[in-house]
Design an enzyme around this catalytic site. Structure first.
Site, PDB file in Angstrom:
ATOM      1  N   SER A 145      -9.701   1.827   3.368  1.00  0.00           N
ATOM      2  CA  SER A 145      -8.796   2.819   2.160  1.00  0.00           C
ATOM      3  C   SER A 145      -7.235   1.762   1.398  1.00  0.00           C
ATOM      4  O   SER A 145      -7.168   2.196   0.462  1.00  0.00           O
ATOM      5  CB  SER A 145      -7.673   3.608   3.258  1.00  0.00           C
ATOM      6  OG  SER A 145      -7.151   3.477   4.458  1.00  0.00           O
ATOM      7  N   LYS A 201       0.830  -1.010  -0.075  1.00  0.00           N
ATOM      8  CA  LYS A 201      -0.134   0.216  -0.060  1.00  0.00           C
ATOM      9  C   LYS A 201       0.553   0.734   0.332  1.00  0.00           C
ATOM     10  O   LYS A 201       1.613   1.213   0.293  1.00  0.00           O
ATOM     11  CB  LYS A 201      -1.140   0.112   1.244  1.00  0.00           C
ATOM     12  CG  LYS A 201      -2.041   0.805   1.465  1.00  0.00           C
ATOM     13  CD  LYS A 201      -2.765   1.403   2.409  1.00  0.00           C
ATOM     14  CE  LYS A 201      -3.862   2.084   2.684  1.00  0.00           C
ATOM     15  NZ  LYS A 201      -4.556   1.631   3.891  1.00  0.00           N
ATOM     16  N   SER A 205     -10.048  -0.388   7.173  1.00  0.00           N
ATOM     17  CA  SER A 205      -8.730  -0.743   5.958  1.00  0.00           C
ATOM     18  C   SER A 205      -8.433  -1.195   5.117  1.00  0.00           C
ATOM     19  O   SER A 205      -7.994  -1.645   3.757  1.00  0.00           O
ATOM     20  CB  SER A 205      -7.851   0.685   6.219  1.00  0.00           C
ATOM     21  OG  SER A 205      -9.158   2.119   5.839  1.00  0.00           O
TER      22      SER A 205
HETATM   23  N1  GLN Z   1     -13.197   4.376   6.685  1.00  0.00           N
HETATM   24  C1  GLN Z   1     -12.686   4.160   7.994  1.00  0.00           C
HETATM   25  C2  GLN Z   1     -11.884   6.181   7.791  1.00  0.00           C
HETATM   26  O1  GLN Z   1     -11.909   6.676   6.970  1.00  0.00           O
HETATM   27  C3  GLN Z   1     -11.060   3.729   8.448  1.00  0.00           C
HETATM   28  C4  GLN Z   1     -10.035   4.255   7.421  1.00  0.00           C
HETATM   29  C5  GLN Z   1      -8.379   3.025   8.203  1.00  0.00           C
HETATM   30  O2  GLN Z   1      -8.397   2.117   7.411  1.00  0.00           O
HETATM   31  N2  GLN Z   1      -7.303   4.074   7.238  1.00  0.00           N
HETATM   32  O3  GLN Z   1     -10.915   6.770   8.646  1.00  0.00           O
END
Ligand code: GLN
Length: 478
Positions: A154, A79, A178
């Site tokens: 994400s 990532k 994420s």
């Molecule tokens: N969807 C969550 C957010 O927007 C989680 C994001 C993540 O785990 N990096 O913060």
């Protein structure tokens, strides 16, 4: 050679029997990735020189009769919030479009030492903020299972490359879901381990008390292999845990007799949908394997979203302060004064979601509001953690859905950030408590969209989590 069908065990066998060399495999993986990527936009960039160099090193070790390690020759995607020396690391942000880190994240160092071949960097929401991968400055990722749908976020790119078969395993990061949510949307395995299990050194900070790195794979055993390689204490990260890394594979016995599984009522209420049906069907499989199914309650669940979006925005507002046009980032050329330079660099560079979070985070940390919001959210976090601790006095693992719904259409939730935040309801609790919590595929809806089952265990009980996941996987794929 069919890269898309390979597992880590398959690669080890292929290398040993000289069916292919690591260099041939890397070359084929890179070719396949550049051919397939236009469909999904899952990779932001490939790193062929680095990949071929590692692959040749693996071949040399093999030729010399040495063991190149448990990931020998395995194509791995990373990532783009995880730094790679000499390979651009953008965090999905225009601000870091040209940033080339001078060092490697510890997880990357370890996976390469184990023979893993980093083939490229994957697309993600800007600074890992989002649930659909639509917040990337470099365009959204399309779900390989249904190209008109999001892959989740994400870590959408890291889930998509594994589902698409352009990498065998990948690394993502989880702050509020994420890893699990994109894994469930793309039909692959995703594993956020205990907070502190994997060094976060070199993981670009979003919300430091929550951010952690973990693997994606097409089967449970591969995730366990990758996690074992990257886990363990690292002096470069004071939050990394000294607890010894257990033998995850030894725990995967296939025997679940007597294992107590808790079903939290708060996670199933109102889930009368195909998602709910698939998770219930998976629970039936666990029951048939000899698990005792116990109804439990995690009473503070309803406060999790509010607490999470206060804590993560507070930490993000502080962490993102470093992108000021002086270091790392591209600088606005439109500035007569220093103040303008800061303002314009940040104004032009950050996308809407990052700005929203910086503003909210700055507010909740401000004098006069700190106690009312930030401190209170931390108290709620303690209550949520205690909910899990009390549950684990009665059960060995908690099973829940990952997301209330399967992959949604691109653009469907973009106009309403609150709806997007609410979709994290089942995943952020595990992060707030810091416990291991993986997503395992548990079937598809009638429209063919993957559904994920979440398995959560006590701190550092990754063996218990893998035990349940592996036995389930074996039962349904046999
Ligand atoms: N969807 C969550 C957010 O927007 C989680 C994001 C993540 O785990 N990096 O913060």
């Amino acid at each position: 050679m069919n890269v898309a069908g390979l597992s880590i065990a398959g690669i080890q066998a292929g290398l040993k029997s000289r069916q292919f060399s690591a260099a041939e495999l890397a070359g084929e993986a890179l070719r396949f990735a550049s051919e397939e990527n236009p469909k999904t936009n899952a990779y932001l960039h490939l790193c062929p020189e680095r990949a071929m160099e590692t692959a040749r090193r693996v071949d040399a070790e093999l030729a010399a009769g040495r063991d190149p390690g448990p990931l020998a020759g395995v194509p791995v995607a990373v990532k783009d919030v995880i730094v790679t020396r000499g390979v651009r690391t953008t965090c999905g942000s225009k601000l870091l479009e040209k940033f080339v880190p001078p060092y490697d994240a510890t997880a990357v160092v370890r996976l390469e030492q184990a023979g893993g071949v980093v083939v490229g960097k994957t697309n993600c929401d800007e600074f890992a903020m989002g649930s659909s991968n639509e917040n990337s400055a470099f365009g959204p990722v399309r779900n390989p299972v249904a190209l008109d749908r999001v892959p989740g976020g994400s870590s959408g790119g890291s889930a998509a490359v594994v589902a698409q078969g352009t990498a065998v395993v990948s690394l993502g990061s989880d702050t509020g879901g994420s890893i699990r949510q994109p894994a469930s949307f793309c039909g692959v395995v995703g594993v956020p381990p205990t907070y502190g299990r994997v060094s976060a050194y070199g993981l670009v900070a979003f919300a430091s008390s929550l951010d952690h790195i973990g693997p994606f794979s097409r089967n449970v055993a591969d995730a366990a292999t990758l996690l074992k390689v990257i886990a363990g204490r690292d002096d470069m990260d004071a939050t990394s845990a000294a607890a010894p890394v257990q033998d995850y594979h030894a725990a995967m016995t296939g025997d679940l007799r007597g294992v107590r599984i808790g079903l939290p009522k708060e996670y199933f209420a109102g889930l009368e949908s195909e998602t709910g049906d698939r998770v219930h069907a998976a629970v039936d499989v666990l029951r048939k394997l000899g698990c005792e199914i116990v109804d439990i309650s995690l009473p503070h669940t309803e406060y999790a979203i509010s607490a999470y979006y206060i804590i993560c925005t507070a930490e993000a507002s502080s962490n993102l302060a470093r992108y000021d046009g002086v270091r790392y980032t591209t600088r606005s050329s439109d500035a007569a004064t220093l103040q303008d330079m800061y303002r314009h660099t940040r104004g032009e560079g950050f996308g809407a979601e990052c700005k929203r979070r910086i503003m909210l985070g700055t507010y909740v940390l401000s004098h006069g509001y700190y106690d009312a919001y930030y401190l209170k959210a931390q108290r709620v976090r303690n209550l949520l953690t205690r909910d899990f601790q009390q549950a684990f006095e009665k059960v060995d693992a908690v099973v829940a859905p990952v997301s209330p719904f399967p992959a949604f259409k691109l653009g469907e939730k973009l106009a309403d950030p609150l709806q997007m935040y609410l979709s994290d309801i089942y995943t952020i609790t595990g992060d707030l408590a810091g416990i291991p919590c993986m997503s395992v595929p548990c079937g598809t809806t009638s429209a063919g969209l993957p559904v994920g089952m979440q398995i959560l265990t006590r701190h550092f009980d990754e063996p218990g989590m893998f035990r349940v996941a592996h036995a389930y996987e074996r039962a349904v794929t046999r």
